[in-house]
Scaffold this motif. Structure first.
Motif: not given
Length: 261
Positions: A18-35
């Protein structure tokens, strides 16, 4: 050794996957937020101001649901069978309320007996708190239809604050037999594989042992099982080799529909 270490750290509340999935998810989370913020600015869309941050990081590439496993298949299959058979009354022994019981309550009334409490009112569900290792004599020949799904394996192991009793499963099955009217239907499921106790979670039953318990008291009219991968095999036949091999299961789920002799 690796499996034991993984189980230990999960017991301590640490889930590496779960930790690894969440760390990877932060990348697209901030990209989507910026968009999204850019679209708000360019289109002057202010109807929905931002509230608190609520990142959900592990569902971007998930499927629409999980249609596999013991509970999914048994709950749906047995609810369908009850709908088809239309009993006068149906009683359930401690099956999952947010699965099987809810399925049945969507189309008919159901009585539920469980050693645990149920504080919430549910339409079409009559709940009675009871220990089914001890039979109320008023319940003998009480109903023409009864279910007990993924439950009997726990009886007498103390997991749900029930008393420790090595014969708890036998007492529970005998009491269910007494509650059911002659000619009534018993819908039953339990883990199957090589026979063992995994304390204090559950027992696992061999097919041979279960057939020895049931053959003198019931006619088995349907048997299905869920294999170790979580796939359902409906209405299969018993053969000597499949019985001996527990249908290839280490921790599967046997699902029986039986008529009391």
């Amino acid at each position: 050794m690796l499996k034991r270490f993984k189980a230990l750290i999960q017991f301590l509340g640490f889930y590496p996957n779960m930790l690894l999935e969440n760390v990877k998810g932060l990348v697209w989370y901030f990209e989507d937020l910026k968009s999204l913020k850019k679209q708000i600015e360019s289109k002057n869309k202010n109807e929905f101001p931002f509230g608190k941050k609520y990142p959900v990081l592990n569902e971007k590439f998930s499927t629409s649901g999980i249609a596999s496993g013991h509970y999914f298949h048994q709950d749906l299959l047995i609810a369908q069978r009850i709908f088809q058979n239309q009993p006068v009354n149906h009683v359930d022994i401690a099956s999952r309320v947010d699965g099987f019981v809810a399925h049945v309550a969507s189309f008919r009334k159901i009585e539920v007996f469980d050693i645990r409490s149920l504080p919430d009112y549910i339409y079409n569900v009559k709940f009675i708190q009871a220990d089914l290792m001890h039979l109320d004599q008023n319940l003998i020949h009480y109903t023409d239809s009864i279910s007990c799904l993924h439950v009997i394996e726990h009886f007498g192991l103390g997991r749900y604050n029930d008393p420790i009793d090595i014969d708890g499963h036998l007492k529970g099955l005998e009491n269910i037999y007494q509650i059911l009217k002659p000619g009534g239907r018993f819908y039953f499921s339990t883990p199957i594989g090589h026979q063992r106790i995994e304390f204090n979670a559950h027992r696992v039953f061999s097919i041979k042992y279960l057939l020895e318990l049931f053959n003198t008291k019931y006619d088995i009219i349907h048997f299905s099982y869920v294999d170790d991968k979580g796939d359902l095999f409906r209405n299969v036949a018993f053969t000597d080799s499949e019985i001996e091999q527990n249908f290839g299961c280490v921790f599967g789920c046997g699902i029986f529909e039986m008529i009391k002799k």
